[in-house]
Design a protein around this motif. Structure first.
Motif, PDB file in Angstrom:
ATOM      1  N   THR A   1      36.564  42.646  48.357  1.00 23.60           N
ATOM      2  CA  THR A   1      36.078  43.936  47.903  1.00 23.60           C
ATOM      3  C   THR A   1      37.062  45.038  48.272  1.00 23.60           C
ATOM      4  O   THR A   1      38.018  44.821  49.015  1.00 23.60           O
TER       5      THR A   1
ATOM      6  N   CYS B   1      31.809  46.617  43.870  1.00 23.83           N
ATOM      7  CA  CYS B   1      32.052  45.631  44.928  1.00 23.83           C
ATOM      8  C   CYS B   1      30.794  45.419  45.761  1.00 23.83           C
ATOM      9  O   CYS B   1      30.434  44.279  46.076  1.00 23.83           O
ATOM     10  N   GLU B   2      30.135  46.505  46.115  1.00 17.18           N
ATOM     11  CA  GLU B   2      28.928  46.398  46.923  1.00 17.18           C
ATOM     12  C   GLU B   2      27.831  45.651  46.163  1.00 17.18           C
ATOM     13  O   GLU B   2      27.071  44.886  46.750  1.00 17.18           O
TER      14      GLU B   2
ATOM     15  N   THR C   1      28.371  43.293  44.026  1.00 18.28           N
ATOM     16  CA  THR C   1      28.772  41.889  44.068  1.00 18.28           C
ATOM     17  C   THR C   1      28.422  41.271  45.418  1.00 18.28           C
ATOM     18  O   THR C   1      27.892  40.157  45.478  1.00 18.28           O
ATOM     19  N   VAL C   2      28.686  41.981  46.504  1.00 17.81           N
ATOM     20  CA  VAL C   2      28.344  41.480  47.843  1.00 17.81           C
ATOM     21  C   VAL C   2      26.839  41.254  47.938  1.00 17.81           C
ATOM     22  O   VAL C   2      26.384  40.212  48.421  1.00 17.81           O
TER      23      VAL C   2
ATOM     24  N   VAL D   1      32.991  38.273  53.782  1.00 16.41           N
ATOM     25  CA  VAL D   1      33.367  39.425  52.959  1.00 16.41           C
ATOM     26  C   VAL D   1      34.654  40.013  53.519  1.00 16.41           C
ATOM     27  O   VAL D   1      34.741  40.303  54.718  1.00 16.41           O
TER      28      VAL D   1
ATOM     29  N   ASP E   1      37.037  43.218  53.026  1.00 14.75           N
ATOM     30  CA  ASP E   1      37.271  44.535  52.445  1.00 14.75           C
ATOM     31  C   ASP E   1      38.767  44.800  52.530  1.00 14.75           C
ATOM     32  O   ASP E   1      39.307  45.077  53.611  1.00 14.75           O
TER      33      ASP E   1
ATOM     34  N   ILE F   1      39.531  43.438  41.811  1.00 13.78           N
ATOM     35  CA  ILE F   1      38.469  43.504  42.804  1.00 13.78           C
ATOM     36  C   ILE F   1      37.237  44.078  42.131  1.00 13.78           C
ATOM     37  O   ILE F   1      37.369  45.025  41.363  1.00 13.78           O
ATOM     38  N   PRO F   2      36.051  43.591  42.390  1.00 10.44           N
ATOM     39  CA  PRO F   2      35.683  42.523  43.310  1.00 10.44           C
ATOM     40  C   PRO F   2      36.035  41.151  42.748  1.00 10.44           C
ATOM     41  O   PRO F   2      36.172  40.983  41.534  1.00 10.44           O
TER      42      PRO F   2
END
Length: 90
Positions: A10, A16-17, A19-20, A36, A38, A60-61
């Protein structure tokens, strides 16, 4: 289902968040290990950058499963249906 190593790359962005969160939701009732990275924060070592390069992360992600860039992330962005199928083995 065999345990998988799921690595998420990410940059802290809202996508990205999401996806996490999706990965954590999909793996919450499994034995899968989720890591994860970053890339904005860097790693204490070069591990995250080295892995991103090794896996061929171009955007990214991105998600890698068991050391291989997941198909869900091979076309610039994350396809969440494909991600779910890859993590859950559907």
């Amino acid at each position: 289902m065999a345990e998988k190593l799921v690595e998420v790359f990410t940059s802290g962005c809202p996508i990205c968040e999401r996806t996490v969160k999706q990965v954590k939701d999909l793996t919450q009732y499994s034995e899968h290990e989720v890591v994860v990275y970053d890339l904005n924060k860097k790693c204490d070592t070069n591990e995250c950058e080295d892995k991103a390069k090794e896996y061929g992360v171009q955007s990214i992600p991105a998600v890698a499963i068991d050391g291989k860039l997941a198909d869900c992330c091979s076309n610039n962005g994350v396809n969440f249906d494909t991600l779910e199928a890859e993590i859950l083995g559907k």
